[in-house]
Design a protein around this motif. Structure first.
Motif, mmCIF file in Angstrom:
data_model
loop_
_atom_site.group_PDB
_atom_site.id
_atom_site.type_symbol
_atom_site.label_atom_id
_atom_site.label_comp_id
_atom_site.label_asym_id
_atom_site.label_seq_id
_atom_site.Cartn_x
_atom_site.Cartn_y
_atom_site.Cartn_z
ATOM 1 N N UNK A 1 35.377 31.983 63.383
ATOM 2 C CA UNK A 1 34.739 33.124 64.047
ATOM 3 C C UNK A 1 35.042 34.436 63.337
ATOM 4 N N UNK A 2 36.206 34.487 62.726
ATOM 5 C CA UNK A 2 36.651 35.695 62.031
ATOM 6 C C UNK A 2 37.166 35.298 60.645
ATOM 7 N N UNK A 3 37.003 36.212 59.684
ATOM 8 C CA UNK A 3 37.440 35.954 58.311
ATOM 9 C C UNK A 3 38.116 37.205 57.770
ATOM 10 N N UNK A 4 39.288 37.023 57.172
ATOM 11 C CA UNK A 4 39.902 38.090 56.377
ATOM 12 C C UNK A 4 39.839 37.642 54.928
ATOM 13 N N UNK A 5 39.060 38.367 54.147
ATOM 14 C CA UNK A 5 38.810 37.987 52.756
ATOM 15 C C UNK A 5 39.868 38.639 51.868
ATOM 16 N N UNK A 6 41.011 37.932 51.745
ATOM 17 C CA UNK A 6 42.123 38.417 50.930
ATOM 18 C C UNK A 6 42.226 37.673 49.613
ATOM 19 N N UNK A 7 41.425 36.630 49.422
ATOM 20 C CA UNK A 7 41.456 35.865 48.170
ATOM 21 C C UNK A 7 40.826 36.692 47.055
ATOM 22 N N UNK A 8 41.495 36.703 45.908
ATOM 23 C CA UNK A 8 40.972 37.433 44.749
ATOM 24 C C UNK A 8 41.761 37.032 43.518
ATOM 25 N N UNK A 9 41.142 37.220 42.374
ATOM 26 C CA UNK A 9 41.887 37.109 41.120
ATOM 27 C C UNK A 9 42.474 38.476 40.851
ATOM 28 N N UNK A 10 43.809 38.572 40.824
ATOM 29 C CA UNK A 10 44.474 39.862 40.685
ATOM 30 C C UNK A 10 45.469 39.815 39.531
ATOM 31 N N UNK A 11 45.887 40.991 39.096
ATOM 32 C CA UNK A 11 46.871 41.091 38.027
ATOM 33 C C UNK A 11 47.062 42.539 37.636
ATOM 34 N N UNK A 12 47.999 42.775 36.753
ATOM 35 C CA UNK A 12 48.253 44.122 36.279
ATOM 36 C C UNK A 12 47.227 44.569 35.259
ATOM 37 N N UNK A 13 47.481 45.739 34.676
ATOM 38 C CA UNK A 13 46.539 46.335 33.721
ATOM 39 C C UNK A 13 46.310 45.417 32.524
ATOM 40 N N UNK A 14 47.384 44.828 32.004
ATOM 41 C CA UNK A 14 47.257 43.988 30.810
ATOM 42 C C UNK A 14 46.366 42.790 31.087
ATOM 43 N N UNK A 15 46.581 42.130 32.232
ATOM 44 C CA UNK A 15 45.781 40.951 32.562
ATOM 45 C C UNK A 15 44.312 41.315 32.736
ATOM 46 N N UNK A 16 44.061 42.405 33.459
ATOM 47 C CA UNK A 16 42.681 42.829 33.691
ATOM 48 C C UNK A 16 41.991 43.225 32.389
ATOM 49 N N UNK A 17 42.734 43.881 31.508
ATOM 50 C CA UNK A 17 42.147 44.364 30.264
ATOM 51 C C UNK A 17 41.838 43.215 29.298
ATOM 52 N N UNK A 18 42.697 42.197 29.279
ATOM 53 C CA UNK A 18 42.526 41.097 28.319
ATOM 54 C C UNK A 18 41.634 39.979 28.844
ATOM 55 N N UNK A 19 41.365 39.957 30.177
ATOM 56 C CA UNK A 19 40.534 38.906 30.762
ATOM 57 C C UNK A 19 39.396 39.503 31.602
#
Length: 314
Positions: free
Chosen positions: A59-77
């Motif tokens: 009935x309710x959803x909290x959408x907390x799933x995500x691919x996360x990471x620091x600056x280096x991870x985001x920048x390289x991927x």
């Protein structure tokens, strides 16, 4: 609006935010909490997500799933950060609509906001300027999620809401010095320096930038509060309303860890944005405030790290 409970699907329940949500709802028997690990359900897979929603009917959803990471991870991927997050969001939100979920809370990030922006950052600052380049893939995906939630509300009357948390920290954080965010990285750096009796710890930049750090259990409280008290197409900031310099944060973390050596600042390295403070007036008007002070939150986080050293993400 007061919710008496129901079936609540917490996505990403093994992550930093998801674990905090499980702790929050652990003593609330009126809520039937539904979870699935990544191995059990790949939320990027629309067909599998639809089958889950059809069978479980949350009935309710909290959408907390995500691919996360620091600056280096985001920048390289960048491809991974953009595609994975888009696929997760699209899959969950469309299934929640198809199978008639009553309410969805989508969690975004402060990296949606422009790199250069008036402080404190108001919600209406969204899309008024370019984002920080290193976080752009993640930020673009989160903005797409916001627009999709707003679209479902406008086109189909769905009660999909969007919360934007400040920088988070707490138990079950990622303490990997290469891929974590600044606060858990500092905890790990000082812990290792203490363990090896290192005479100095060198940190990037000047230490002058200021950041807003929100203890993750406060975010869990805010999520539950928003499910019960907020219904709008407008995004809403979730923060503590104060900021601390990286230098001061490092000194407090060093003290809590018990490291006696010297901190050196490598000013040849970049500082990043000088400030990132959220305007939390909307949350305050609704009646919610963060309760955990920085020193208290860091001490709690470090105790957890010590007790779970063998299994913590390092």
């Amino acid at each position: 609006m007061s919710l008496s409970g129901g079936k609540l699907f917490i996505t990403g329940h093994n992550g930093l935010v998801g674990r905090a949500l499980l702790r929050f709802y652990a003593d609330k028997p009126q809520w039937q909490i539904i979870t699935r690990s990544r191995a059990e359900l790949d939320l990027r897979d629309q067909q599998a997500t639809n089958a889950f929603f059809e069978a479980e009917r949350p009935e309710y959803v909290i959408l907390a799933a995500a691919k996360v990471g620091g600056i280096k991870a985001s920048y390289t991927q960048p491809v991974d950060f953009l595609l994975d997050n888009l696929q997760i969001q699209n899959s969950v939100l469309s299934a929640a609509h198809r199978y008639d979920a009553k309410k969805v809370l989508f969690l975004g990030s402060t990296c949606i906001y422009p790199k250069v922006v008036e402080m404190p950052i108001r919600e209406d600052s969204l899309l008024t300027g370019p984002m920080e380049e290193t976080n752009a893939p993640y930020g673009v995906a989160k903005i797409a999620g916001i627009k999709l939630c707003q679209g479902y509300r406008h086109q189909h009357g769905r009660d999909f809401i969007c919360g934007m948390p400040a920088n988070l920290y707490g138990p079950f954080d990622n303490f990997d010095p290469e891929h974590s965010h600044v606060l858990p990285s500092l905890v790990r750096r000082f812990h290792e320096a203490k363990r090896t009796n290192a005479p100095t710890v060198t940190l990037w930049g000047s230490g002058t930038p200021k950041r807003e750090f929100l203890f993750v259990d406060d975010l869990a409280s805010a999520c539950a509060f928003l499910l019960e008290n907020y219904s709008s197409s407008e995004i809403i900031n979730i923060g503590c309303g104060w900021e601390i310099s990286i230098r001061e944060a490092a000194e407090i973390i060093r003290e809590i860890v018990g490291y006696q050596g010297e901190i050196r600042w490598d000013t040849s390295q970049p500082d990043g944005n000088p400030r990132r403070l959220l305007d939390i007036s909307r949350m305050e008007k609704l009646g919610w405030k963060a309760k955990t002070g920085f020193r208290e939150g860091v001490a709690h986080t470090y105790r957890w790290f010590l007790e779970n050293r063998a299994t913590a993400r390092t």
